[in-house]
Design a protein around this motif. Structure first.
Motif, PDB file in Angstrom:
ATOM      1  N   VAL A 264     -18.345  16.565 -39.787  1.00 43.28           N
ATOM      2  CA  VAL A 264     -18.538  16.568 -38.334  1.00 43.28           C
ATOM      3  C   VAL A 264     -17.548  15.599 -37.698  1.00 43.28           C
ATOM      4  CG1 VAL A 264     -20.988  17.182 -38.386  1.00 43.28           C
ATOM      5  CG2 VAL A 264     -20.321  14.780 -38.507  1.00 43.28           C
ATOM      6  N   PRO A 265     -17.142  15.840 -36.460  1.00 37.70           N
ATOM      7  CA  PRO A 265     -16.303  14.862 -35.771  1.00 37.70           C
ATOM      8  C   PRO A 265     -17.065  13.555 -35.579  1.00 37.70           C
ATOM      9  CG  PRO A 265     -16.349  16.970 -34.596  1.00 37.70           C
ATOM     10  CD  PRO A 265     -17.427  17.012 -35.635  1.00 37.70           C
ATOM     11  N   VAL A 266     -16.362  12.440 -35.634  1.00 39.68           N
ATOM     12  CA  VAL A 266     -16.983  11.127 -35.466  1.00 39.68           C
ATOM     13  C   VAL A 266     -16.266  10.373 -34.356  1.00 39.68           C
ATOM     14  CG1 VAL A 266     -17.572   8.933 -36.571  1.00 39.68           C
ATOM     15  CG2 VAL A 266     -17.591  11.049 -37.913  1.00 39.68           C
ATOM     16  N   ILE A 267     -17.034   9.929 -33.364  1.00 37.61           N
ATOM     17  CA  ILE A 267     -16.459   9.195 -32.244  1.00 37.61           C
ATOM     18  C   ILE A 267     -17.036   7.788 -32.174  1.00 37.61           C
ATOM     19  CG2 ILE A 267     -16.084  11.309 -30.900  1.00 37.61           C
ATOM     20  CD1 ILE A 267     -18.543  10.495 -29.215  1.00 37.61           C
ATOM     21  N   ALA A 268     -16.366   6.913 -31.448  1.00 35.66           N
ATOM     22  CA  ALA A 268     -16.868   5.556 -31.216  1.00 35.66           C
ATOM     23  C   ALA A 268     -17.837   5.613 -30.053  1.00 35.66           C
ATOM     24  CB  ALA A 268     -15.725   4.598 -30.922  1.00 35.66           C
TER      25      ALA A 268
ATOM     26  N   THR B  26     -18.929  20.019 -52.700  1.00 37.48           N
ATOM     27  CA  THR B  26     -18.157  19.558 -51.551  1.00 37.48           C
ATOM     28  C   THR B  26     -17.131  20.623 -51.183  1.00 37.48           C
ATOM     29  OG1 THR B  26     -18.409  17.250 -52.216  1.00 37.48           O
ATOM     30  CG2 THR B  26     -16.596  17.761 -50.722  1.00 37.48           C
ATOM     31  N   GLY B  27     -17.012  20.913 -49.898  1.00 36.38           N
ATOM     32  CA  GLY B  27     -16.075  21.929 -49.425  1.00 36.38           C
ATOM     33  C   GLY B  27     -16.704  23.286 -49.213  1.00 36.38           C
ATOM     34  N   ASP B  28     -17.924  23.516 -49.744  1.00 32.11           N
ATOM     35  CA  ASP B  28     -18.617  24.785 -49.505  1.00 32.11           C
ATOM     36  C   ASP B  28     -18.945  24.930 -48.019  1.00 32.11           C
ATOM     37  OD1 ASP B  28     -18.544  25.350 -52.169  1.00 32.11           O
ATOM     38  OD2 ASP B  28     -20.675  24.983 -52.550  1.00 32.11           O
ATOM     39  N   THR B  29     -18.812  26.133 -47.504  1.00 33.29           N
ATOM     40  CA  THR B  29     -19.196  26.434 -46.122  1.00 33.29           C
ATOM     41  C   THR B  29     -20.521  27.178 -46.139  1.00 33.29           C
ATOM     42  OG1 THR B  29     -16.896  26.576 -45.380  1.00 33.29           O
ATOM     43  CG2 THR B  29     -18.567  27.614 -43.987  1.00 33.29           C
ATOM     44  N   ILE B  30     -21.548  26.573 -45.569  1.00 30.94           N
ATOM     45  CA  ILE B  30     -22.875  27.197 -45.530  1.00 30.94           C
ATOM     46  C   ILE B  30     -22.913  28.185 -44.372  1.00 30.94           C
ATOM     47  CG2 ILE B  30     -25.350  26.799 -45.337  1.00 30.94           C
ATOM     48  CD1 ILE B  30     -24.853  23.947 -46.331  1.00 30.94           C
ATOM     49  N   THR B  31     -23.207  29.433 -44.670  1.00 28.82           N
ATOM     50  CA  THR B  31     -23.222  30.470 -43.631  1.00 28.82           C
ATOM     51  C   THR B  31     -24.639  30.943 -43.281  1.00 28.82           C
ATOM     52  OG1 THR B  31     -22.933  32.225 -45.302  1.00 28.82           O
ATOM     53  CG2 THR B  31     -20.933  31.297 -44.295  1.00 28.82           C
ATOM     54  N   LYS B  32     -25.569  30.813 -44.216  1.00 25.34           N
ATOM     55  CA  LYS B  32     -26.951  31.232 -43.959  1.00 25.34           C
ATOM     56  C   LYS B  32     -27.913  30.285 -44.660  1.00 25.34           C
ATOM     57  CE  LYS B  32     -26.021  36.253 -43.534  1.00 25.34           C
ATOM     58  NZ  LYS B  32     -26.423  36.366 -42.122  1.00 25.34           N
ATOM     59  N   ILE B  33     -29.130  30.180 -44.115  1.00 24.72           N
ATOM     60  CA  ILE B  33     -30.210  29.454 -44.766  1.00 24.72           C
ATOM     61  C   ILE B  33     -31.433  30.354 -44.785  1.00 24.72           C
ATOM     62  CG2 ILE B  33     -30.747  28.278 -42.578  1.00 24.72           C
ATOM     63  CD1 ILE B  33     -31.989  26.021 -44.292  1.00 24.72           C
ATOM     64  N   ASN B  34     -31.969  30.571 -45.967  1.00 22.90           N
ATOM     65  CA  ASN B  34     -33.108  31.474 -46.166  1.00 22.90           C
ATOM     66  C   ASN B  34     -32.848  32.855 -45.575  1.00 22.90           C
ATOM     67  OD1 ASN B  34     -34.456  29.345 -47.410  1.00 22.90           O
ATOM     68  ND2 ASN B  34     -35.494  28.739 -45.525  1.00 22.90           N
ATOM     69  N   GLY B  35     -31.601  33.312 -45.712  1.00 23.64           N
ATOM     70  CA  GLY B  35     -31.228  34.648 -45.260  1.00 23.64           C
ATOM     71  C   GLY B  35     -30.907  34.765 -43.783  1.00 23.64           C
ATOM     72  N   GLU B  36     -31.064  33.675 -43.023  1.00 28.57           N
ATOM     73  CA  GLU B  36     -30.785  33.708 -41.584  1.00 28.57           C
ATOM     74  C   GLU B  36     -29.541  32.887 -41.279  1.00 28.57           C
ATOM     75  OE1 GLU B  36     -34.252  32.182 -39.698  1.00 28.57           O
ATOM     76  OE2 GLU B  36     -35.524  33.883 -40.254  1.00 28.57           O
TER      77      GLU B  36
ATOM     78  N   ASN C  75     -19.019  25.445 -37.857  1.00 28.05           N
ATOM     79  CA  ASN C  75     -19.206  25.764 -39.271  1.00 28.05           C
ATOM     80  C   ASN C  75     -19.944  24.619 -39.956  1.00 28.05           C
ATOM     81  OD1 ASN C  75     -17.090  23.787 -40.024  1.00 28.05           O
ATOM     82  ND2 ASN C  75     -15.725  25.304 -39.096  1.00 28.05           N
ATOM     83  N   TYR C  76     -20.481  24.917 -41.115  1.00 28.81           N
ATOM     84  CA  TYR C  76     -21.247  23.944 -41.890  1.00 28.81           C
ATOM     85  C   TYR C  76     -20.530  23.700 -43.223  1.00 28.81           C
ATOM     86  CZ  TYR C  76     -25.459  23.825 -38.982  1.00 28.81           C
ATOM     87  OH  TYR C  76     -26.359  23.610 -37.961  1.00 28.81           O
ATOM     88  N   VAL C  77     -19.572  22.798 -43.221  1.00 29.79           N
ATOM     89  CA  VAL C  77     -18.804  22.483 -44.423  1.00 29.79           C
ATOM     90  C   VAL C  77     -19.395  21.237 -45.075  1.00 29.79           C
ATOM     91  CG1 VAL C  77     -16.538  21.927 -45.384  1.00 29.79           C
ATOM     92  CG2 VAL C  77     -16.723  23.490 -43.431  1.00 29.79           C
ATOM     93  N   VAL C  78     -19.755  21.327 -46.354  1.00 30.92           N
ATOM     94  CA  VAL C  78     -20.351  20.204 -47.073  1.00 30.92           C
ATOM     95  C   VAL C  78     -19.296  19.120 -47.269  1.00 30.92           C
ATOM     96  CG1 VAL C  78     -21.485  19.462 -49.191  1.00 30.92           C
ATOM     97  CG2 VAL C  78     -21.984  21.714 -48.222  1.00 30.92           C
ATOM     98  N   ALA C  79     -19.618  17.901 -46.826  1.00 21.99           N
ATOM     99  CA  ALA C  79     -18.660  16.800 -46.908  1.00 21.99           C
ATOM    100  C   ALA C  79     -18.905  15.903 -48.109  1.00 21.99           C
ATOM    101  CB  ALA C  79     -18.710  15.961 -45.629  1.00 21.99           C
ATOM    102  N   ASP C  80     -20.175  15.619 -48.419  1.00 20.83           N
ATOM    103  CA  ASP C  80     -20.461  14.643 -49.461  1.00 20.83           C
ATOM    104  C   ASP C  80     -21.924  14.760 -49.877  1.00 20.83           C
ATOM    105  OD1 ASP C  80     -20.034  12.630 -51.230  1.00 20.83           O
ATOM    106  OD2 ASP C  80     -19.691  11.050 -49.754  1.00 20.83           O
TER     107      ASP C  80
ATOM    108  N   GLU D 144     -27.551  26.196 -34.545  1.00 21.08           N
ATOM    109  CA  GLU D 144     -26.401  25.643 -33.832  1.00 21.08           C
ATOM    110  C   GLU D 144     -26.168  24.173 -34.125  1.00 21.08           C
ATOM    111  OE1 GLU D 144     -26.707  26.374 -29.673  1.00 21.08           O
ATOM    112  OE2 GLU D 144     -25.931  28.414 -29.839  1.00 21.08           O
ATOM    113  N   ASN D 145     -27.201  23.441 -34.516  1.00 16.59           N
ATOM    114  CA  ASN D 145     -26.992  22.018 -34.776  1.00 16.59           C
ATOM    115  C   ASN D 145     -27.703  21.590 -36.060  1.00 16.59           C
ATOM    116  OD1 ASN D 145     -29.754  20.910 -34.096  1.00 16.59           O
ATOM    117  ND2 ASN D 145     -29.250  21.806 -32.110  1.00 16.59           N
ATOM    118  N   TRP D 146     -27.297  20.431 -36.564  1.00 10.54           N
ATOM    119  CA  TRP D 146     -27.771  19.907 -37.842  1.00 10.54           C
ATOM    120  C   TRP D 146     -29.260  19.598 -37.803  1.00 10.54           C
ATOM    121  CZ3 TRP D 146     -27.321  19.762 -42.727  1.00 10.54           C
ATOM    122  CH2 TRP D 146     -27.779  18.695 -43.500  1.00 10.54           C
ATOM    123  N   GLN D 147     -29.772  19.133 -36.659  1.00  5.92           N
ATOM    124  CA  GLN D 147     -31.188  18.799 -36.563  1.00  5.92           C
ATOM    125  C   GLN D 147     -32.066  20.012 -36.869  1.00  5.92           C
ATOM    126  OE1 GLN D 147     -31.462  17.222 -32.612  1.00  5.92           O
ATOM    127  NE2 GLN D 147     -30.664  15.209 -33.191  1.00  5.92           N
ATOM    128  N   ASP D 148     -31.698  21.162 -36.329  1.00  4.99           N
ATOM    129  CA  ASP D 148     -32.475  22.384 -36.594  1.00  4.99           C
ATOM    130  C   ASP D 148     -32.347  22.805 -38.056  1.00  4.99           C
ATOM    131  OD1 ASP D 148     -33.261  22.447 -33.970  1.00  4.99           O
ATOM    132  OD2 ASP D 148     -31.745  23.900 -33.342  1.00  4.99           O
TER     133      ASP D 148
END
Length: 470
Positions: A226-230, A161-171, A135-140, A175-179
Motif C-alpha cells: 500500500v502507499p505510505v504517507i507521512a 510475497t508478490g501474489d495478487t489476491i483477486t478473490k476471497i471465498n469465491g467473491e 489490487n491486493y499484492v502480498v508484501a510481507d 474495496e479496502n483492507w478493513q473489509d
C-alpha cells in the motif's frame, strides 16, 4: 507536555460523556414509557452501585452511582419474580404483558433513535476511510507467530510475497483492507484466497489462527503493498529537521521499497541507531534524504529507534447516510455474534469486549484517528447496545419482552417462583460473562500499557489511519 495532558483529559471526558449519553437515553426511554403506561417508578440511576449524588422529582429518586458502566430504572411492577411493592411496602398490581413489552422495548428503541441522530452528524462531517485498493499484492508476512509455528498459516498453505489476491471465498476482494480483514475474521470455515502468480491462478485454502500481535484474534498474518504517507511529522525530531513534511509519500527506506506502514516502522526500529536514507514523493517530484538521524526509545522492554514521523495509508473522507451506517453496523454485529456462537469459527468470547474495553477503544480511536471516527464509534456502540439488550435473555430487555409474549400467549402470568429461578440463573451467567470479558479487557489494557505514550510510540510511530484534520 501540558497540551498533551489537557488533550488526554479532554478525550477521557468525551469518552465518558458519550457513554453516559448512550446509557441515559436508554434509561430515559424506559422511564418515559413507564410513566405513560402508568407504572410506578422508584428510582432512575445513571451508573451502578452506591449512590454518589441524587435528587427527588415527582416522587422519583434520580441518582448518579459510582460505576459508570450502566444504569437502570427501578420498576417493581416489571419484576416477574416477586409480588411488586412500592418503597413503603404497599402492594402494587403487576404490570400487564403489554405494558411490560412496551416499556422494555422503549430502551433499545431510544438507542436506535440516538444512533440515527448522531449518524446525521457523522453523515455531515464524514469519516476518513482507506482509499479503495486497485489490487491486493502480498508484501510481507508477520514474524510474531503462535507458539510452535515456524511459518504463518497462510504461508504454510502456499501464499507467497508478490501474489495478487483477486478473490476471497469465491467473491471479488472488497474495496479496502478493513473489509478484507472482517471477511477473514468472521469466516466459519477455511478461508479460500484466489491468487494470481506469474500469470497462473492458484487457490490458497487455510484455517485462520489466533494472531498474538492482534489480541489473539484470527487476524491475517500477511500485509499488502500500500502507499505510505507521512500523516504527522513531530516537530524538533529528526524527520522534521531533515525536511520531511506531512503528506510526503515514502518510496524507499534504506534502498528498499516501502510497501506498508508496518514494514516502514520496523525498518527504522531495527536500524541500530544508524542514519536512515529515505526517498519521498512530493508534488510529483522525488526527493532524497541521505542521512536522517534516529532517536532511541524503549518499548515493551525493548530498545529501538524512531525518526519522529507517523506513517499512514492514504485516506478519503466518506459521507455515509445514517441508514447506510445502521445497515453496515447491523451486518457487522450479526457477523460477530454468528462467529462467536459457531464452534467452527476462530472468533470466540475471548475476542469480545466489555465496558472497560469499549472505553479504552473509544479513547484510542479519538486519540489516533480523530473525533470523526470517535463519533462513528459512539454510533456503533449505541446501535449495539440496542441489539444486545433485545437478546431474549431474562434480566435483559429482551427477556422482559419474551416473558410478556409468553404471558400473552398462555393468557396468564408466569409463576413468580419459576421466573425467579430462570432470572437468577441468567443473572449468574451474565455476571460471570461480564466478569470474564472485563478481566480480558484489563489484561489487554496492561499489555497495551507496556508500550504507552511515555516511550514515544504513540506520538511518533503509531500507524494511525485518519489524517489529523479534525
Amino acid at each position: 507536555m501540558m497540551l498533551n495532558i489537557f488533550t488526554t483529559i479532554l478525550i477521557i471526558a468525551a469518552v465518558f460523556f458519550f457513554l453516559g449519553v448512550c446509557i441515559f437515553i436508554h434509561e430515559l426511554g424506559h422511564l418515559l414509557v413507564a410513566k405513560w403506561r402508568g407504572l410506578y417508578v422508584e428510582r432512575f440511576s445513571i451508573g451502578l452501585g452506591k449512590k454518589i449524588w441524587g435528587f427527588w422529582f415527582k416522587d422519583i429518586e434520580f441518582v448518579v452511582s459510582w460505576l459508570p458502566f450502566g444504569g437502570y430504572v427501578a420498576l417493581p411492577q416489571m419484576d416477574s419474580t416477586h409480588e411488586p411493592e412500592d418503597r413503603n411496602g404497599e402492594k402494587l398490581p403487576p404490570a400487564s404483558a403489554k405494558d411490560r413489552i412496551l416499556t422494555a422495548v422503549s430502551g433499545p428503541l431510544s438507542n436506535v433513535v440516538l444512533g440515527f441522530a448522531l449518524g446525521m452528524i457523522v453523515w455531515f462531517a464524514g469519516v476518513y476511510e482507506p482509499m479503495p485498493k486497485e489490487n491486493y499484492v502480498v508484501a510481507d508476512f508477520q514474524d510474531s507467530l503462535p507458539e510452535g509455528r515456524e511459518v504463518s498459516p497462510e504461508y504454510e498453505a502456499g501464499l507467497r510475497t508478490g501474489d495478487t489476491i483477486t478473490k476471497i471465498n469465491g467473491e471479488d476482494v472488497p474495496e479496502n483492507w478493513q473489509d478484507m480483514v472482517q471477511k477473514i475474521l468472521y469466516s466459519t470455515e477455511q478461508v479460500s484466497l484466489t491468487v494470481r502468480r506469474n500469470g497462473d491462478i492458484k487457490i490458497i485454502r487455510y484455517k485462520p489462527e489466533d494472531n498474538p500481535k492482534h489480541y489473539n484474534a484470527p487476524y491475517p498474518f500477511f500485509s499488502l503493498e500500500v502507499p505510505v504517507i507521512a500523516r504527522m511529522v513531530v516537530p524538533d525530531k529528526p524527520a522534521a529537521k531533515a525536511g520531511i513534511k506531512e503528506g510526503d509519500r515514502f518510496l524507499q527506506v534504506n534502498g528498499e521499497e516501502v510497501n506498508n506502514p508496518t514494514d516502514f516502522k520496523d525498518t527504522i526500529w531495527e536500524s541500530d541507531g544508524k542514519p536512515i536514507s529515505l526517498v519521498v514523493e512530493r508534488n510529483n517530484n522525488k526527493i532524497e534524504f541521505s542521512s536522517v538521524q534516529t532517536v532511541q526509545i524503549q518499548r515493551d522492554g525493548k530498545e529501538g529507534y524512531i525518526i519522529g514521523v507517523m506513517p499512514s495509508i492514504p485516506q478519503q473522507l466518506v459521507h455515509k447516510d445514517p441508514w447506510t451506517q445502521f445497515v453496515d453496523i447491523m451486518k457487522m454485529t450479526g457477523n460477530t455474534l454468528t462467529a462467536v456462537v459457531n464452534p467452527k469459527s476462530s472468533v470466540s468470547v475471548d475476542d469480545l469486549s466489555g465496558p472497560v474495553g469499549i472505553v479504552t477503544m473509544n479513547y484510542k480511536i479519538i486519540r489516533h484517528q480523530g473525533w470523526r471516527k470517535g463519533l462513528w464509534f459512539v454510533v456503533l456502540i449505541t446501535f449495539n447496545l440496542a441489539v444486545i439488550n433485545l437478546l431474549p435473555i431474562p434480566v435483559l430487555d429482551g427477556g422482559h419482552i419474551l416473558f410478556g409474549v409468553i404471558e400473552t400467549v398462555i393468557r396468564r402470568r408466569i409463576p413468580p417462583k419459576l421466573g425467579q429461578i430462570v432470572q437468577t440463573a441468567c443473572l449468574v451467567l451474565i455476571l460471570g460473562f461480564f466478569l470474564y470479558v472485563t478481566l480480558n479487557d484489563i489484561n489487554r489494557f496492561f499489555i497495551d500499557s507496556s508500550s504507552s505514550d511515555k516511550d514515544g510510540k504513540d506520538e511518533q510511530t503509531e500507524n494511525a489511519e485518519e489524517p489529523k484534520k479534525d
